[in-house]
Every structure is written in structure tokens, then in C-alpha cells.
Motif scaffolding. Structure first.
Motif, PDB file in Angstrom:
ATOM      1  N   SER A  42       9.960  36.015 -33.501  1.00 19.72           N
ATOM      2  CA  SER A  42       9.742  34.793 -34.278  1.00 19.72           C
ATOM      3  C   SER A  42       9.382  33.610 -33.381  1.00 19.72           C
ATOM      4  CB  SER A  42      10.993  34.472 -35.101  1.00 19.72           C
ATOM      5  OG  SER A  42      11.264  35.500 -36.028  1.00 19.72           O
ATOM      6  N   ILE A  65      15.697  28.864 -34.625  1.00 21.14           N
ATOM      7  CA  ILE A  65      15.280  30.206 -35.034  1.00 21.14           C
ATOM      8  C   ILE A  65      16.429  31.189 -34.870  1.00 21.14           C
ATOM      9  CG2 ILE A  65      13.750  32.137 -34.406  1.00 21.14           C
ATOM     10  CD1 ILE A  65      11.573  30.049 -33.850  1.00 21.14           C
ATOM     11  N   ILE A 123      18.698  30.851 -37.882  1.00 18.38           N
ATOM     12  CA  ILE A 123      18.135  31.507 -39.067  1.00 18.38           C
ATOM     13  C   ILE A 123      18.266  33.026 -38.951  1.00 18.38           C
ATOM     14  CG2 ILE A 123      16.011  31.933 -40.362  1.00 18.38           C
ATOM     15  CD1 ILE A 123      15.118  29.077 -39.458  1.00 18.38           C
ATOM     16  N   GLU A 175      14.322  33.583 -47.273  1.00 17.49           N
ATOM     17  CA  GLU A 175      13.998  32.280 -47.857  1.00 17.49           C
ATOM     18  C   GLU A 175      15.263  31.513 -48.235  1.00 17.49           C
ATOM     19  OE1 GLU A 175      11.393  33.272 -51.053  1.00 17.49           O
ATOM     20  OE2 GLU A 175       9.606  33.428 -49.756  1.00 17.49           O
ATOM     21  N   VAL A 228      16.780  30.030 -44.984  1.00 15.90           N
ATOM     22  CA  VAL A 228      16.006  28.855 -44.546  1.00 15.90           C
ATOM     23  C   VAL A 228      16.296  27.660 -45.446  1.00 15.90           C
ATOM     24  CG1 VAL A 228      13.686  27.909 -44.274  1.00 15.90           C
ATOM     25  CG2 VAL A 228      14.186  30.232 -43.483  1.00 15.90           C
ATOM     26  N   GLN A 252       7.772  22.433 -41.356  1.00 12.01           N
ATOM     27  CA  GLN A 252       7.646  23.368 -42.471  1.00 12.01           C
ATOM     28  C   GLN A 252       6.705  24.530 -42.150  1.00 12.01           C
ATOM     29  OE1 GLN A 252       9.228  23.499 -45.314  1.00 12.01           O
ATOM     30  NE2 GLN A 252      10.338  21.565 -45.285  1.00 12.01           N
ATOM     31  N   LEU A 266       8.517  27.002 -40.053  1.00 12.48           N
ATOM     32  CA  LEU A 266       9.511  27.726 -40.851  1.00 12.48           C
ATOM     33  C   LEU A 266       8.854  28.821 -41.683  1.00 12.48           C
ATOM     34  CD1 LEU A 266      11.836  24.804 -42.012  1.00 12.48           C
ATOM     35  CD2 LEU A 266      12.413  26.649 -40.408  1.00 12.48           C
ATOM     36  N   ARG A 267       7.654  28.553 -42.181  1.00 10.08           N
ATOM     37  CA  ARG A 267       6.933  29.588 -42.927  1.00 10.08           C
ATOM     38  C   ARG A 267       6.558  30.750 -42.017  1.00 10.08           C
ATOM     39  NH1 ARG A 267       4.640  25.102 -45.661  1.00 10.08           N
ATOM     40  NH2 ARG A 267       2.846  25.073 -44.248  1.00 10.08           N
ATOM     41  N   THR A 286       9.646  32.741 -41.311  1.00 12.92           N
ATOM     42  CA  THR A 286       9.989  33.553 -42.486  1.00 12.92           C
ATOM     43  C   THR A 286       9.157  34.823 -42.541  1.00 12.92           C
ATOM     44  OG1 THR A 286      10.650  31.607 -43.774  1.00 12.92           O
ATOM     45  CG2 THR A 286      10.040  33.578 -45.017  1.00 12.92           C
TER      46      THR A 286
END
Length: 263
Positions: free
Chosen positions: A65, A183, A186, A210, A213, A229, A232-233, A236
Motif C-alpha cells: 500500500s 497506512i 488502516i 472501507e 477507513v 482522499q 486513501l482510495r 483501499t
């Protein structure tokens, strides 16, 4: 020629002082720390094998990630490898180290279990200091839970009629200060969440990632690390792709039906 030799020697000698001054580890230092033969990693493997297995899986998730968003991959790998070392001092407080038959920990009150769980951060930082881990690596220990609350234990305490002080069920922080530690936060919650899924598929895995997050955003855990954002996408999608691939690898390969012999 002599100037080149002197400059190289000076750089080698001064590198540890520069690292300490800036709080940043060189790539050479990080490569040493990512060795699974490091004394702390070996001790974690021996004293808390469930946590070690969790760490190995998490290291891959975080590294992929971080690389996807252009972060410091080697730093993320080193930090993730050491983030849970504090658990080795009280391994039975954590479900991954408990036997199938249960544990004496379950007989403790929710507040006692919360205290035993939260202290692994302070224990990890003490071990990091004793073994002289660099500050940027030790940051993963301090920040991987941020200031999140142990909501399940707090809920148990309220259900039992106890007066709940939220601070006794909250990690001390700080919140993640870098994209890499955000990260890790998450991925850590996602990896723990997958253990509760029965027959996971892509839809349930995506919903889990999701939700983690969104929970982090709702609790303002990412407001000090600079992650946006778009990143973060990307994180994910990276985590979902990894988890779906892992589930597919675990599924048995279907055996083709036998074809009747021709007459």
C-alpha cells in the motif's frame, strides 16, 4: 583521489550523527532492521508466535500500500516489523496468541483487559529505546493505534453496569504523523477484522476496508499525517486486491469432472 577518500570516510563516520540529528534512518540502516534475524524480531517470534504471524502478513499489506502511494517502502517495512514488539511482554492479552480453549484473561474485567492491551504501546517503546531503534521506526509503535478507543471493551464495561472513563479505554497516541504510519493503522485494523469474516468474498472484504477507513476519518485519526482522499482510495484498492488474492489462494482448485471413456 585523496579528497575523494577523505570525503567518503567523512560521510561514513558522520552518517550516524546526521541520522540522529534529523531523526531519519538511512536506507542501509533500514535494510539491517528489516532482517528477520534482528534480536527483537526473533524474541517476538518465540514469545508471541501469533503476533509474529500477524506481523508478517501485515508487513506485506503495508509495504504494497505504501509503495502504491509513492511512500517510503523500506521505512514502512521496518516500522511494521517492530510495531507490535510490546505484545511479547504480555502475549495472552491478544487473541492471536490465545489457545482455542480460552484464556484466564477472559476472567478479567473489561477495564483490566483494556489496561493490559493498551500497555503494549508503552512496552514496545521501552524495548525500542533499549535496543536503540531509530525514532522514525519507533514512531510506528507509538502511532499505529493513534488515539482510538477499545470500543468493544468499553461496551462490555457499560453492559456490566460499570462507570466508564473513556480515557481508560483509549490509546495514548499520538495520531499518525506520516502517511506510512496512517497506512499501518488502516492495514492493522483490516487484518484484525478479517479474522471475524466467515467465507469472505470481494464484497465483504471491500466493505471491511472501507469501514475501517471511514472510522479513521470519523475519529479524525488522519488529520495530522497529510494523507489525502486520493491516497486513501489507492490504499483501499491495494488492500482489497491483496485480501482477495489471499482468499483465492486458499480456495481449493476444482477438480474437473471425469470424461466418460469413448466406446
Amino acid at each position: 583521489f585523496v579528497s575523494g577518500l577523505l570525503a567518503g570516510g567523512l560521510a561514513i563516520v558522520s552518517l550516524p550523527f546526521v541520522e540522529r540529528l534529523l531523526g531519519k534512518s538511512s536506507r542501509g540502516k533500514l535494510r539491517v532492521l528489516t532482517d528477520f534475524d534482528h534480536p527483537l524480531v526473533r524474541e517476538l517470534r518465540e514469545r508471541a508466535p501469533g503476533t509474529f504471524a500477524h506481523t508478517v502478513t501485515l508487513t506485506t499489506m503495508v509495504e504494497l500500500s505504501v509503495e502504491a502511494v509513492g511512500g517510503e517502502r523500506l521505512l514502512a517495512r521496518a516500522g511494521t516489523l517492530f510495531h507490535d514488539i510490546g505484545k511479547m511482554l504480555s502475549p495472552l492479552y491478544f487473541v492471536e496468541n490465545q489457545t482455542a480453549g480460552g484464556s484466564a484473561i477472559a476472567r478479567l474485567t473489561p477495564a483490566e483487559r483494556a489496561r493490559g492491551t493498551i500497555v503494549h504501546v508503552a512496552d514496545g517503546l521501552a524495548l525500542a529505546k533499549r535496543h536503540r531503534l531509530p525514532p522514525d521506526v519507533a514512531a510506528f509503535i507509538a502511532e499505529h493505534h493513534g488515539t482510538t478507543e477499545l470500543t468493544e471493551l468499553a461496551r462490555e464495561a457499560r453492559a456490566a453496569g460499570a462507570t466508564v472513563d473513556p480515557e481508560r479505554f483509549r490509546y495514548p497516541g499520538p495520531k499518525p504523523q506520516s502517511v506510512e504510519t496512517a497506512i499501518l493503522m488502516i492495514a492493522n485494523a483490516v487484518e484484525e477484522g478479517t479474522r471475524a469474516l466467515v467465507d469472505p468474498d470481494e464484497a465483504s472484504l471491500r466493505a471491511l476496508v472501507e469501514r475501517v477507513v471511514l472510522d479513521g476519518l470519523s475519529a479524525f485519526q488522519f488529520d495530522q499525517c497529510g494523507i489525502h482522499q486520493g491516497e486513501l482510495r489507492v490504499v483501499t484498492e491495494s488492500l482489497v486486491a491483496y485480501l482477495v488474492g489471499r482468499v483465492q489462494l486458499r480456495q481449493p482448485t476444482p477438480v474437473p469432472a471425469s470424461t466418460p471413456a469413448a466406446p
